[in-house]
Every structure is written in structure tokens, then in C-alpha cells.
Design a protein around this motif. Structure first.
Motif, PDB file in Angstrom:
ATOM      1  N   ASP A   1      60.003  15.172  -8.610  1.00 16.19           N
ATOM      2  CA  ASP A   1      59.055  14.065  -8.484  1.00 16.19           C
ATOM      3  C   ASP A   1      58.009  14.276  -9.575  1.00 16.19           C
ATOM      4  N   TYR A   2      58.131  13.528 -10.668  1.00 17.65           N
ATOM      5  CA  TYR A   2      57.290  13.793 -11.834  1.00 17.65           C
ATOM      6  C   TYR A   2      55.814  13.491 -11.543  1.00 17.65           C
ATOM      7  N   GLY A   3      55.548  12.466 -10.763  1.00 17.31           N
ATOM      8  CA  GLY A   3      54.163  12.158 -10.419  1.00 17.31           C
ATOM      9  C   GLY A   3      53.503  13.295  -9.655  1.00 17.31           C
ATOM     10  N   LYS A   4      54.223  13.853  -8.676  1.00 18.98           N
ATOM     11  CA  LYS A   4      53.700  14.978  -7.909  1.00 18.98           C
ATOM     12  C   LYS A   4      53.543  16.204  -8.805  1.00 18.98           C
ATOM     13  N   PHE A   5      54.494  16.400  -9.723  1.00 15.48           N
ATOM     14  CA  PHE A   5      54.445  17.528 -10.646  1.00 15.48           C
ATOM     15  C   PHE A   5      53.182  17.464 -11.512  1.00 15.48           C
ATOM     16  N   LYS A   6      52.862  16.284 -12.060  1.00 18.78           N
ATOM     17  CA  LYS A   6      51.679  16.128 -12.897  1.00 18.78           C
ATOM     18  C   LYS A   6      50.400  16.340 -12.087  1.00 18.78           C
ATOM     19  N   TYR A   7      50.387  15.836 -10.863  1.00 18.46           N
ATOM     20  CA  TYR A   7      49.198  15.993 -10.017  1.00 18.46           C
ATOM     21  C   TYR A   7      48.932  17.470  -9.709  1.00 18.46           C
ATOM     22  N   GLU A   8      49.978  18.213  -9.352  1.00 18.65           N
ATOM     23  CA  GLU A   8      49.809  19.628  -9.033  1.00 18.65           C
ATOM     24  C   GLU A   8      49.362  20.418 -10.252  1.00 18.65           C
ATOM     25  N   ASN A   9      49.900  20.089 -11.435  1.00 17.48           N
ATOM     26  CA  ASN A   9      49.473  20.772 -12.654  1.00 17.48           C
ATOM     27  C   ASN A   9      48.005  20.489 -12.964  1.00 17.48           C
ATOM     28  N   ALA A  10      47.578  19.239 -12.738  1.00 16.09           N
ATOM     29  CA  ALA A  10      46.177  18.887 -12.976  1.00 16.09           C
ATOM     30  C   ALA A  10      45.260  19.642 -12.021  1.00 16.09           C
ATOM     31  N   GLN A  11      45.708  19.796 -10.764  1.00 23.02           N
ATOM     32  CA  GLN A  11      44.924  20.537  -9.783  1.00 23.02           C
ATOM     33  C   GLN A  11      44.795  22.003 -10.187  1.00 23.02           C
ATOM     34  N   LYS A  12      45.887  22.601 -10.669  1.00 23.23           N
ATOM     35  CA  LYS A  12      45.854  24.008 -11.095  1.00 23.23           C
ATOM     36  C   LYS A  12      44.927  24.184 -12.290  1.00 23.23           C
ATOM     37  N   ALA A  13      44.984  23.252 -13.246  1.00 26.22           N
ATOM     38  CA  ALA A  13      44.120  23.338 -14.421  1.00 26.22           C
ATOM     39  C   ALA A  13      42.657  23.210 -14.032  1.00 26.22           C
ATOM     40  N   ARG A  14      42.362  22.312 -13.073  1.00 25.84           N
ATOM     41  CA  ARG A  14      40.988  22.134 -12.621  1.00 25.84           C
ATOM     42  C   ARG A  14      40.482  23.390 -11.917  1.00 25.84           C
ATOM     43  N   GLU A  15      41.341  24.008 -11.117  1.00 29.48           N
ATOM     44  CA  GLU A  15      40.961  25.232 -10.420  1.00 29.48           C
ATOM     45  C   GLU A  15      40.736  26.369 -11.407  1.00 29.48           C
ATOM     46  N   ALA A  16      41.571  26.442 -12.450  1.00 32.59           N
ATOM     47  CA  ALA A  16      41.400  27.484 -13.464  1.00 32.59           C
ATOM     48  C   ALA A  16      40.078  27.310 -14.206  1.00 32.59           C
ATOM     49  N   ARG A  17      39.722  26.060 -14.517  1.00 37.21           N
ATOM     50  CA  ARG A  17      38.437  25.820 -15.199  1.00 37.21           C
ATOM     51  C   ARG A  17      37.275  26.167 -14.291  1.00 37.21           C
TER      52      ARG A  17
END
Length: 245
Positions: free
Chosen positions: A79-95
Motif C-alpha cells: 500500500d504505497y500511500g500507507k508506506f509514504k505516511y509511515e516514512n513521513a512519520q519516522k522522519a518527523r520523529e527522527a527530526r
């Protein structure tokens, strides 16, 4: 003077264009076959791209090219939409968890009085508690430049006074008319932030408990007043007893 001549029909080279980091999905995948990976990470094998697209459509998923450098490229059903959302969440948490080293600066005079020293030391304590480094600068003027030991002793005194919160990261050294020392915090920036956050939450919880207790006391007092038995009114002693009530 020589000039470059472009041959007729030659294609002009374009440099500095935007390089897309977006993954190719579904119909944008132009190769004839792919190495397919299932939605749970299982290896399906090398299949024609048309078949991979059909499998993605049947599973209501996307065919995503995750390794274009492969021969053939590796694609996964997801599910590419879910994949992009989870990656964005991980990047936000890392920042959010990223810590930036901040160096605060505090300037002192070698003949500083006790009141000003305590004020300056309070600022240094606050900076160290927040997990920041502190650059201490002793400023010499006039004849004070011939008495560097005054600044050295002052820096030593300050380092000892805040030794529970910080350490001498850079020993005192002369820099022109100034003497500089750097103090580092004993706690990391992330740990200091976590402690400050925990302290705020504790204070908020204590205030909420106090407010709830006060509200309960007011409610009980109001209930007591409402439920109290009215006091019976008695006839005045000044009334004539022959007069009927």
C-alpha cells in the motif's frame, strides 16, 4: 579565438536538472519483467511486469519499484500511500529526537562583585541544566591584562561551583584581551529535555489534583448547606401571650 560549433542534430546536454527521489509505481514501471516481492516480504521470483501489475490490482495494492538498480529491478506489492505516511512519520520523529549542540556565552569581569557573580552563576546553572554548553569569557581591561591569574582563579571557582551540573570541556586559555573556558553539561540535551518535560507534567498533575480537591470540597460544602434543616423560628418574647399566633 576558437568557438565551439554544435553539429546539426546534436542533442544539447542539460545539467543541473531536478533529480526525483520518488519511487516508480504501477504503470510508471517500464521494464518488461521484475523480481517480485510479496506484501509480507516473501520472494515470488522473476515475473513479467504485466503479471505483477495484475497481482497488485487483484490484491488492491500497488506495485512499487524498491530497487531500480537490480537486474531485473526489484518490485514489491504494498500500500504505497500507507508506506509514504509511515516514512513521513519516522522522519518527523527522527527530526524531533535530533539534538542540536547549542553554546551559550557568559561574560564576566575579573573583579566582579559577589552579587553579580551569583547572578551570572545562576544563568550558567540554568544553561547546563538545559543540556547546553557554556562559553565563559573573562574580559580584561587596562592594567587587568597584566593580572591573568585573577581570571584563571575566577574560572576555577565557577567550574567548582557548578561541578555537579557540568565539567570543564576546554581549559582556560588566553585569547587576546580575554580568557575563555568552555563548560560541558553532564547530561545530554535529550535527557535534559526529557527531565524538563517530566517535571512540567508532574507540576500539571499536581495542579489538577489540587483543583479537583478544591472542587470536591466546594461541592461538599454546598451540599451540606442545601441539606441542612431550617432553624425553627420561635415567637418573640415581646409579643402579648394573649394574642393568638
Amino acid at each position: 579565438m576558437c568557438t565551439a560549433v554544435r553539429r546539426p542534430g546534436a542533442r544539447r546536454q542539460v545539467t543541473g536538472g531536478h533529480i526525483s527521489t520518488e519511487l516508480r509505481i504501477n504503470d510508471r514501471i517500464r521494464v518488461t519483467e521484475v523480481r517480485l516481492v510479496g506484501p509480507n516480504g516473501e520472494t515470488v521470483g522473476i515475473v513479467p511486469t504485466a503479471d505483477a501489475l495484475r497481482l497488485a490490482q487483484e490484491a488492491d495494492l500497488d506495485l512499487v519499484e524498491i530497487a531500480p538498480q537490480g537486474k531485473p529491478p526489484v518490485c514489491k506489492l504494498m500500500d504505497y500511500g500507507k508506506f509514504k505516511y509511515e516514512n513521513a512519520q519516522k522522519a518527523r520523529e527522527a527530526r524531533r529526537n535530533q539534538t542540536n549542540v547549542i553554546i551559550k556565552e557568559m561574560k564576566l569581569r575579573p573583579k566582579i562583585d559577589q552579587h553579580d557573580y551569583e547572578t551570572k552563576k545562576g544563568h550558567v546553572v540554568r544553561f547546563l541544566k538545559a543540556g547546553d554548553k557554556v562559553k565563559i569569557t573573562i574580559m580584561f581591561r587596562g592594567r587587568e591584562q597584566h593580572r591573568p591569574e585573577l581570571g584563571f582563579r575566577l574560572l576555577q571557582r565557577l567550574a567548582e561551583d557548578v561541578s555537579e551540573l557540568g565539567f570543564v570541556e576546554s581549559a582556560p586559555k588566553q585569547d587576546g584581551r580575554n580568557m575563555i573556558m568552555v563548560l560541558g553539561p553532564n547530561k545530554k540535551k535529550a535527557d535534559a529535555k526529557a527531565e524538563v518535560k517530566a517535571a512540567k507534567e508532574t507540576r500539571a498533575a499536581e495542579r489538577a489534583a489540587e483543583e479537583a480537591e478544591e472542587k470536591a470540597e466546594r461541592t461538599a460544602a454546598n451540599a451540606a448547606r442545601v441539606g441542612a434543616v431550617p432553624k425553627e423560628r420561635r415567637r418573640s418574647e415581646n409579643l402579648d401571650p394573649e394574642i393568638d399566633a
